[in-house]
Design a protein around this motif. Structure first.
Motif, PDB file in Angstrom:
ATOM      1  N   UNK A 135       0.811  -1.224   0.000  1.00 25.16           N
ATOM      2  CA  UNK A 135       0.000   0.000   0.000  1.00 25.16           C
ATOM      3  C   UNK A 135       0.840   1.268   0.000  1.00 25.16           C
ATOM      4  N   UNK A 136       1.821   1.349   0.884  1.00 26.06           N
ATOM      5  CA  UNK A 136       2.605   2.578   0.972  1.00 26.06           C
ATOM      6  C   UNK A 136       3.396   2.860  -0.315  1.00 26.06           C
ATOM      7  N   UNK A 137       4.139   1.887  -0.867  1.00 27.47           N
ATOM      8  CA  UNK A 137       4.840   2.159  -2.130  1.00 27.47           C
ATOM      9  C   UNK A 137       3.887   2.520  -3.269  1.00 27.47           C
ATOM     10  N   UNK A 138       2.749   1.848  -3.320  1.00 33.31           N
ATOM     11  CA  UNK A 138       1.765   2.153  -4.368  1.00 33.31           C
ATOM     12  C   UNK A 138       1.237   3.568  -4.219  1.00 33.31           C
ATOM     13  N   UNK A 139       0.936   3.959  -2.992  1.00 31.58           N
ATOM     14  CA  UNK A 139       0.419   5.296  -2.732  1.00 31.58           C
ATOM     15  C   UNK A 139       1.425   6.353  -3.159  1.00 31.58           C
ATOM     16  N   UNK A 140       2.693   6.150  -2.820  1.00 28.67           N
ATOM     17  CA  UNK A 140       3.726   7.114  -3.216  1.00 28.67           C
ATOM     18  C   UNK A 140       3.871   7.185  -4.729  1.00 28.67           C
ATOM     19  N   UNK A 141       3.882   6.033  -5.372  1.00 22.19           N
ATOM     20  CA  UNK A 141       4.046   5.993  -6.829  1.00 22.19           C
ATOM     21  C   UNK A 141       2.874   6.674  -7.532  1.00 22.19           C
ATOM     22  N   UNK A 142       1.672   6.468  -7.024  1.00 24.54           N
ATOM     23  CA  UNK A 142       0.499   7.095  -7.625  1.00 24.54           C
ATOM     24  C   UNK A 142       0.549   8.608  -7.471  1.00 24.54           C
ATOM     25  N   UNK A 143       0.980   9.084  -6.299  1.00 26.52           N
ATOM     26  CA  UNK A 143       1.098  10.524  -6.077  1.00 26.52           C
ATOM     27  C   UNK A 143       2.143  11.131  -7.005  1.00 26.52           C
ATOM     28  N   UNK A 144       3.280  10.472  -7.140  1.00 29.79           N
ATOM     29  CA  UNK A 144       4.334  10.967  -8.023  1.00 29.79           C
ATOM     30  C   UNK A 144       3.877  11.013  -9.475  1.00 29.79           C
ATOM     31  N   UNK A 145       3.156   9.992  -9.892  1.00 27.68           N
ATOM     32  CA  UNK A 145       2.673   9.940 -11.283  1.00 27.68           C
ATOM     33  C   UNK A 145       1.609  10.995 -11.520  1.00 27.68           C
ATOM     34  N   UNK A 146       0.768  11.245 -10.527  1.00 28.63           N
ATOM     35  CA  UNK A 146      -0.220  12.323 -10.616  1.00 28.63           C
ATOM     36  C   UNK A 146       0.477  13.665 -10.783  1.00 28.63           C
ATOM     37  N   UNK A 147       1.518  13.911  -9.992  1.00 29.70           N
ATOM     38  CA  UNK A 147       2.242  15.181 -10.051  1.00 29.70           C
ATOM     39  C   UNK A 147       2.947  15.374 -11.383  1.00 29.70           C
ATOM     40  N   UNK A 148       3.231  14.271 -12.068  1.00 26.99           N
ATOM     41  CA  UNK A 148       3.838  14.341 -13.398  1.00 26.99           C
ATOM     42  C   UNK A 148       2.805  14.626 -14.489  1.00 26.99           C
ATOM     43  N   UNK A 149       1.532  14.680 -14.083  1.00 25.55           N
ATOM     44  CA  UNK A 149       0.475  14.993 -15.038  1.00 25.55           C
ATOM     45  C   UNK A 149       0.047  13.824 -15.904  1.00 25.55           C
ATOM     46  N   UNK A 150       0.315  12.620 -15.433  1.00 22.96           N
ATOM     47  CA  UNK A 150      -0.018  11.429 -16.214  1.00 22.96           C
ATOM     48  C   UNK A 150      -1.504  11.095 -16.104  1.00 22.96           C
ATOM     49  N   UNK A 151      -1.963  10.197 -16.977  1.00 19.12           N
ATOM     50  CA  UNK A 151      -3.367   9.801 -17.023  1.00 19.12           C
ATOM     51  C   UNK A 151      -3.700   8.832 -15.888  1.00 19.12           C
ATOM     52  N   UNK A 152      -4.999   8.611 -15.654  1.00 19.35           N
ATOM     53  CA  UNK A 152      -5.413   7.694 -14.598  1.00 19.35           C
ATOM     54  C   UNK A 152      -4.928   6.268 -14.848  1.00 19.35           C
ATOM     55  N   UNK A 153      -4.996   5.747 -16.091  1.00 11.10           N
ATOM     56  CA  UNK A 153      -4.431   4.405 -16.300  1.00 11.10           C
ATOM     57  C   UNK A 153      -2.951   4.333 -15.936  1.00 11.10           C
ATOM     58  N   UNK A 154      -2.216   5.389 -16.255  1.00 11.17           N
ATOM     59  CA  UNK A 154      -0.785   5.407 -15.918  1.00 11.17           C
ATOM     60  C   UNK A 154      -0.578   5.471 -14.409  1.00 11.17           C
TER      61      UNK A 154
END
Length: 215
Positions: A135-154
């Motif tokens: 959960x914690x690594x996934x949460x961090x990765x999702x936040x980082x990808x969001x901040x990069x402006x990536x799409x929801x599938x990404x």
């Protein structure tokens, strides 16, 4: 932006994926636990599949759907998994109360809040061979990808890949929480079934987002 159609499709995909992996999850749990994690999660998944038509007809509030799933976890999943997965969905629902649509940021926040809920109720953190190691690594990765402006599938893909790495990490460490802690060093070499379930959930969400052409 996603609405009820996506959420219901995601829960359907998650449920089918867990049911498909029932015996595998039991096999993992047999090595370090009671051996029934897959059975418990599959029973819950069958109930969610039966509930989906009701959700479709009665609920547009996405937070309410997540809350219902969380309560189903608590009442229908045996062992420690029920309260833990239940807390995840209940906590995730709070930030989406009265929401009929969710942006990517809503999903990331819901996942982060769900993760913190699990940590709180389990009085646990990373490195203790639990679902939090996914959960914690996934949460961090999702936040980082969001901040990069990536799409929801990404975003879901990044979460799934981080969760998979977290699952692999659980093989290398000794359990210090839950029933697995009782076997001490013998827990090393075995992956955590709860973390594996988190990985399956995120993989299902990514596939659903791709199949439904979510942006």
């Amino acid at each position: 932006m996603t609405g009820k159609e996506f959420m219901l499709a995601a829960f359907e995909a998650i449920s089918h994926n867990i049911i498909e992996h029932e015996e595998y999850l039991n096999h993992l749990d047999n090595a370090i636990g009671d051996g029934d994690h897959g059975t418990n999660m599959a029973r819950f998944s069958h109930i969610i599949l039966k509930d989906l038509p009701e959700f479709s007809a009665a609920h547009d509030d996405l937070g309410e759907i997540m809350h219902h799933v969380g309560m189903r976890c608590i009442t229908e999943i045996g062992g420690s998994a029920g309260p833990l997965f239940g807390k995840f969905f209940l906590q995730a629902s709070l930030s989406n109360k009265n929401n009929t649509f969710m942006e990517a940021a809503n999903w990331v926040l819901a996942f982060e809040e769900g993760t913190m809920g699990v940590a709180q109720i389990g009085q646990s953190t990373e490195g203790e061979k639990t679902m939090l190691d996914a959960l914690f690594p996934a949460s961090r990765a999702m936040q980082e990808t969001l901040e990069e402006g990536k799409s929801l599938p990404e975003i879901f893909l990044a979460g799934a890949e981080a969760a998979e790495k977290g699952v692999e990490f659980t093989k290398t460490i000794q359990a210090s929480k839950g029933r697995a802690a009782y076997i001490g060093q013998r827990s090393i070499g075995h992956q955590d079934p709860g973390a594996t379930t988190v990985m399956l959930m995120l993989q299902s969400m990514h596939k659903t987002a791709v199949d439904m052409h979510v942006e």
